[in-house]
Scaffold this motif. Structure first.
Motif, PDB file in Angstrom:
ATOM      1  N   LEU A 187      29.000   7.031 -10.044  1.00  0.00           N
ATOM      2  CA  LEU A 187      29.192   8.476  -9.891  1.00  0.00           C
ATOM      3  C   LEU A 187      28.343   9.237 -10.899  1.00  0.00           C
ATOM      4  N   ALA A 188      28.337  10.560 -10.751  1.00  0.00           N
ATOM      5  CA  ALA A 188      27.786  11.459 -11.755  1.00  0.00           C
ATOM      6  C   ALA A 188      28.958  12.175 -12.422  1.00  0.00           C
ATOM      7  N   VAL A 189      28.716  12.765 -13.582  1.00  0.00           N
ATOM      8  CA  VAL A 189      29.805  13.460 -14.272  1.00  0.00           C
ATOM      9  C   VAL A 189      30.299  14.661 -13.463  1.00  0.00           C
ATOM     10  N   THR A 190      29.440  15.222 -12.637  1.00  0.00           N
ATOM     11  CA  THR A 190      29.854  16.342 -11.786  1.00  0.00           C
ATOM     12  C   THR A 190      30.885  15.911 -10.757  1.00  0.00           C
ATOM     13  N   GLU A 191      30.945  14.608 -10.486  1.00  0.00           N
ATOM     14  CA  GLU A 191      31.941  14.049  -9.561  1.00  0.00           C
ATOM     15  C   GLU A 191      33.137  13.469 -10.314  1.00  0.00           C
ATOM     16  N   GLU A 192      32.863  12.803 -11.417  1.00  0.00           N
ATOM     17  CA  GLU A 192      33.904  12.139 -12.197  1.00  0.00           C
ATOM     18  C   GLU A 192      34.745  13.155 -12.978  1.00  0.00           C
ATOM     19  N   ALA A 193      34.089  14.145 -13.556  1.00  0.00           N
ATOM     20  CA  ALA A 193      34.780  15.125 -14.402  1.00  0.00           C
ATOM     21  C   ALA A 193      34.134  16.495 -14.200  1.00  0.00           C
ATOM     22  N   PRO A 194      34.391  17.116 -13.053  1.00  0.00           N
ATOM     23  CA  PRO A 194      33.661  18.344 -12.692  1.00  0.00           C
ATOM     24  C   PRO A 194      33.890  19.525 -13.622  1.00  0.00           C
ATOM     25  N   SER A 195      34.973  19.534 -14.385  1.00  0.00           N
ATOM     26  CA  SER A 195      35.228  20.655 -15.285  1.00  0.00           C
ATOM     27  C   SER A 195      34.838  20.345 -16.727  1.00  0.00           C
ATOM     28  N   SER A 196      34.208  19.213 -16.955  1.00  0.00           N
ATOM     29  CA  SER A 196      33.859  18.791 -18.307  1.00  0.00           C
ATOM     30  C   SER A 196      32.625  19.535 -18.823  1.00  0.00           C
ATOM     31  N   LYS A 197      32.452  19.478 -20.145  1.00  0.00           N
ATOM     32  CA  LYS A 197      31.259  20.067 -20.748  1.00  0.00           C
ATOM     33  C   LYS A 197      29.999  19.377 -20.221  1.00  0.00           C
ATOM     34  N   ALA A 198      30.087  18.069 -20.019  1.00  0.00           N
ATOM     35  CA  ALA A 198      28.936  17.326 -19.497  1.00  0.00           C
ATOM     36  C   ALA A 198      28.532  17.837 -18.119  1.00  0.00           C
ATOM     37  N   SER A 199      29.518  18.097 -17.266  1.00  0.00           N
ATOM     38  CA  SER A 199      29.234  18.609 -15.932  1.00  0.00           C
ATOM     39  C   SER A 199      28.584  19.993 -16.001  1.00  0.00           C
ATOM     40  N   LEU A 200      29.054  20.833 -16.913  1.00  0.00           N
ATOM     41  CA  LEU A 200      28.450  22.157 -17.085  1.00  0.00           C
ATOM     42  C   LEU A 200      27.019  22.039 -17.584  1.00  0.00           C
ATOM     43  N   GLU A 201      26.766  21.069 -18.442  1.00  0.00           N
ATOM     44  CA  GLU A 201      25.398  20.844 -18.932  1.00  0.00           C
ATOM     45  C   GLU A 201      24.471  20.430 -17.792  1.00  0.00           C
ATOM     46  N   VAL A 202      24.955  19.541 -16.933  1.00  0.00           N
ATOM     47  CA  VAL A 202      24.147  19.104 -15.792  1.00  0.00           C
ATOM     48  C   VAL A 202      23.865  20.275 -14.858  1.00  0.00           C
ATOM     49  N   ALA A 203      24.878  21.096 -14.588  1.00  0.00           N
ATOM     50  CA  ALA A 203      24.696  22.251 -13.708  1.00  0.00           C
ATOM     51  C   ALA A 203      23.657  23.216 -14.274  1.00  0.00           C
ATOM     52  N   SER A 204      23.712  23.446 -15.574  1.00  0.00           N
ATOM     53  CA  SER A 204      22.742  24.319 -16.218  1.00  0.00           C
ATOM     54  C   SER A 204      21.339  23.740 -16.119  1.00  0.00           C
ATOM     55  N   LEU A 205      21.227  22.425 -16.327  1.00  0.00           N
ATOM     56  CA  LEU A 205      19.937  21.756 -16.233  1.00  0.00           C
ATOM     57  C   LEU A 205      19.354  21.868 -14.833  1.00  0.00           C
ATOM     58  N   ILE A 206      20.185  21.654 -13.834  1.00  0.00           N
ATOM     59  CA  ILE A 206      19.703  21.704 -12.452  1.00  0.00           C
ATOM     60  C   ILE A 206      19.270  23.123 -12.071  1.00  0.00           C
ATOM     61  N   ASP A 207      20.037  24.111 -12.485  1.00  0.00           N
ATOM     62  CA  ASP A 207      19.651  25.500 -12.205  1.00  0.00           C
ATOM     63  C   ASP A 207      18.273  25.794 -12.783  1.00  0.00           C
ATOM     64  N   GLU A 208      18.080  25.403 -14.027  1.00  0.00           N
ATOM     65  CA  GLU A 208      16.784  25.658 -14.678  1.00  0.00           C
ATOM     66  C   GLU A 208      15.674  24.851 -14.026  1.00  0.00           C
ATOM     67  N   LEU A 209      15.961  23.601 -13.702  1.00  0.00           N
ATOM     68  CA  LEU A 209      14.942  22.734 -13.100  1.00  0.00           C
ATOM     69  C   LEU A 209      14.508  23.264 -11.731  1.00  0.00           C
ATOM     70  N   VAL A 210      15.466  23.637 -10.901  1.00  0.00           N
ATOM     71  CA  VAL A 210      15.132  24.129  -9.561  1.00  0.00           C
ATOM     72  C   VAL A 210      14.296  25.409  -9.651  1.00  0.00           C
ATOM     73  N   ASN A 211      14.614  26.240 -10.613  1.00  0.00           N
ATOM     74  CA  ASN A 211      13.821  27.459 -10.804  1.00  0.00           C
ATOM     75  C   ASN A 211      12.378  27.144 -11.189  1.00  0.00           C
ATOM     76  N   ARG A 212      12.213  26.012 -11.849  1.00  0.00           N
ATOM     77  CA  ARG A 212      10.855  25.617 -12.267  1.00  0.00           C
ATOM     78  C   ARG A 212      10.085  24.908 -11.161  1.00  0.00           C
ATOM     79  N   VAL A 213      10.740  23.982 -10.477  1.00  0.00           N
ATOM     80  CA  VAL A 213      10.001  23.118  -9.540  1.00  0.00           C
ATOM     81  C   VAL A 213      10.070  23.612  -8.100  1.00  0.00           C
ATOM     82  N   GLY A 214      11.006  24.523  -7.800  1.00  0.00           N
ATOM     83  CA  GLY A 214      11.122  25.001  -6.425  1.00  0.00           C
ATOM     84  C   GLY A 214      12.045  24.133  -5.603  1.00  0.00           C
TER      85      GLY A 214
END
Length: 213
Positions: free
Chosen positions: A186-213
């Motif tokens: 699993l990913a932390v977004t699935e295992e612990a969706p409300s965790s700090k780790a999950s929020l970090e991943v969400a922030s990373l993906i938002d920034e990454l998608v904005n960069r790469v399209g």
């Protein structure tokens, strides 16, 4: 359809490369709604082991991802083939070998380079950056396994800025939940969706998608 190929590469071992690749794939599939494929070109096969655990946990139809393996120059062909039918292709490469990483970097739209916040790790990263530059592929650094409240992390962020390397602002912490989730496929977004780790991943993906399209 021609999807984005994101190759996760780092010549130095222990950077959390496979964990980052798995989390990028799961998060991109959830965020984009497009099909996502993962391609393992690391002979160690850690991403494949994670995917097998994922199939056992979620069932073959429930993984939300397509998984393939390739080696050598076959990685470039396989990545480009997958990109024709997937919104994103995330490629996990082997550390310490230009020969295996080069085709996957050549095929990529972006190289994602995880780096732990230590001077030694940043120095070693230059090899991966240089390899990406030789293939004319833009590289993005991601600070990974960042310890809490470490003054060194701020110093490393400054060092990255001074180096001229392109880096994302979002960081992933050194949290046990990453290892726990990976062990279950699993990913932390699935295992612990409300965790700090999950929020970090969400922030990373938002920034990454904005960069790469």
């Amino acid at each position: 359809m021609s999807g984005r190929i994101l190759t996760v590469a780092q010549q130095k071992g222990g950077s959390g490369k496979t964990t980052l690749a798995a989390h990028l794939a799961v998060a991109l599939a959830g965020r984009s709604g497009e099909p996502v494929a993962i391609l393992d070109v690391d002979p160690q096969g850690s991403l494949g082991t994670w995917f097998e655990a994922r199939e056992e946990n979620l069932g073959e139809a429930g993984t939300g991802l397509e998984f393939r393996t390739a080696s050598g120059w076959g990685a470039r062909r396989e990545a480009r083939s997958l990109a024709r039918s997937h919104g994103y292709v995330v490629v996990d490469t082997a550390p310490k070998t230009d020969t295996d990483a080069k085709p996957a970097i050549d095929a990529a739209d972006f190289v994602i380079v995880p780096v732990q916040p230590t001077p030694v790790d940043l120095w070693a990263t230059s090899q991966t950056i240089d390899l990406a530059a030789r293939e004319s592929t833009p590289a993005l650094l991601v600070l990974n396994r960042v310890p809490p409240r470490a003054s060194l992390t701020g110093e490393m962020a400054d060092a990255i800025a001074a180096s001229g390397y392109d880096a994302l602002n979002s960081r992933l912490g050194n949290r046990t939940v990453f290892a726990s989730a990976m062990g279950k496929g699993l990913a932390v977004t699935e295992e612990a969706p409300s965790s700090k780790a999950s929020l970090e991943v969400a922030s990373l993906i938002d920034e990454l998608v904005n960069r790469v399209g």
